[in-house]
Motif scaffolding. Sequence first.
Motif, PDB file in Angstrom:
ATOM      1  N   ALA A  45       0.830  -1.207   0.000  1.00 29.42           N
ATOM      2  CA  ALA A  45       0.000   0.000   0.000  1.00 29.42           C
ATOM      3  C   ALA A  45       0.865   1.258   0.000  1.00 29.42           C
ATOM      4  CB  ALA A  45      -0.931   0.000   1.203  1.00 29.42           C
ATOM      5  N   ASP A  46       2.005   1.210   0.693  1.00 28.72           N
ATOM      6  CA  ASP A  46       2.897   2.374   0.740  1.00 28.72           C
ATOM      7  C   ASP A  46       3.496   2.675  -0.627  1.00 28.72           C
ATOM      8  OD1 ASP A  46       2.421   2.547   3.448  1.00 28.72           O
ATOM      9  OD2 ASP A  46       4.257   1.486   4.022  1.00 28.72           O
ATOM     10  N   VAL A  47       3.854   1.622  -1.359  1.00 29.29           N
ATOM     11  CA  VAL A  47       4.423   1.824  -2.696  1.00 29.29           C
ATOM     12  C   VAL A  47       3.383   2.462  -3.604  1.00 29.29           C
ATOM     13  CG1 VAL A  47       5.241   0.596  -4.753  1.00 29.29           C
ATOM     14  CG2 VAL A  47       6.101  -0.038  -2.491  1.00 29.29           C
ATOM     15  N   ARG A  48       2.162   1.972  -3.537  1.00 30.04           N
ATOM     16  CA  ARG A  48       1.099   2.534  -4.367  1.00 30.04           C
ATOM     17  C   ARG A  48       0.809   3.981  -3.960  1.00 30.04           C
ATOM     18  NH1 ARG A  48      -4.207  -0.905  -4.923  1.00 30.04           N
ATOM     19  NH2 ARG A  48      -3.138  -1.693  -3.131  1.00 30.04           N
ATOM     20  N   GLU A  49       0.765   4.232  -2.661  1.00 38.39           N
ATOM     21  CA  GLU A  49       0.510   5.596  -2.190  1.00 38.39           C
ATOM     22  C   GLU A  49       1.623   6.547  -2.622  1.00 38.39           C
ATOM     23  OE1 GLU A  49       0.009   8.007   2.013  1.00 38.39           O
ATOM     24  OE2 GLU A  49      -0.455   5.877   1.953  1.00 38.39           O
ATOM     25  N   ALA A  50       2.873   6.085  -2.566  1.00 41.74           N
ATOM     26  CA  ALA A  50       3.998   6.922  -2.998  1.00 41.74           C
ATOM     27  C   ALA A  50       3.903   7.223  -4.490  1.00 41.74           C
ATOM     28  CB  ALA A  50       5.321   6.235  -2.675  1.00 41.74           C
ATOM     29  N   ALA A  51       3.489   6.236  -5.272  1.00 39.64           N
ATOM     30  CA  ALA A  51       3.343   6.459  -6.723  1.00 39.64           C
ATOM     31  C   ALA A  51       2.248   7.491  -6.988  1.00 39.64           C
ATOM     32  CB  ALA A  51       3.024   5.140  -7.426  1.00 39.64           C
ATOM     33  N   PHE A  52       1.130   7.381  -6.259  1.00 39.75           N
ATOM     34  CA  PHE A  52       0.059   8.366  -6.418  1.00 39.75           C
ATOM     35  C   PHE A  52       0.531   9.753  -5.990  1.00 39.75           C
ATOM     36  CE2 PHE A  52      -3.240   4.834  -6.034  1.00 39.75           C
ATOM     37  CZ  PHE A  52      -3.596   4.907  -7.367  1.00 39.75           C
ATOM     38  N   ALA A  53       1.274   9.821  -4.900  1.00 38.83           N
ATOM     39  CA  ALA A  53       1.753  11.113  -4.417  1.00 38.83           C
ATOM     40  C   ALA A  53       2.678  11.771  -5.440  1.00 38.83           C
ATOM     41  CB  ALA A  53       2.474  10.942  -3.078  1.00 38.83           C
TER      42      ALA A  53
END
Length: 142
Positions: A45-53
């Motif tokens: 989830a952190d990797v996906r959130e970082a990509a969105f950010a």
Amino acid sequence: MRDRLNLTLPVELIGRINELADRKKLPRSAIVEAAVTSFLSPDHADVREAAFARRLDRLSRQVQRMERDLGITAETLALFVRFWLSITPPLPPDAQAAAQAKGRERFDGFVETLGKRLQKGQSFLREIPDDIAAGPGSDQSG
């Protein structure tokens, strides 16, 4: 060490697993293992959130540049129109035809110059530094 786990899955999902296993030439257990590992990974989830950010940050910068460029364009046009209207005296009727011909000639030259600049990738807006375009007291931090 490995342990056996029996589970039931919807028929459609098993079909998709089988198709992927055939396509990738992998055993079904390897596909299910990779999916479960990915699902249980704490950083998934952190990797996906970082990509969105990162994507949102890039979009924010693009919107800020567009707002800056639009503001510069509107102000440039307004200043030009004000200047042109304040210094251009009305022409007598007998001089209007010659002025219109000269205006068309000058406009054609303007369009030609603009075309050349655009073909070369040159832009008046890029020539204006961000700190000057922001102006005093304006906040471009978003």
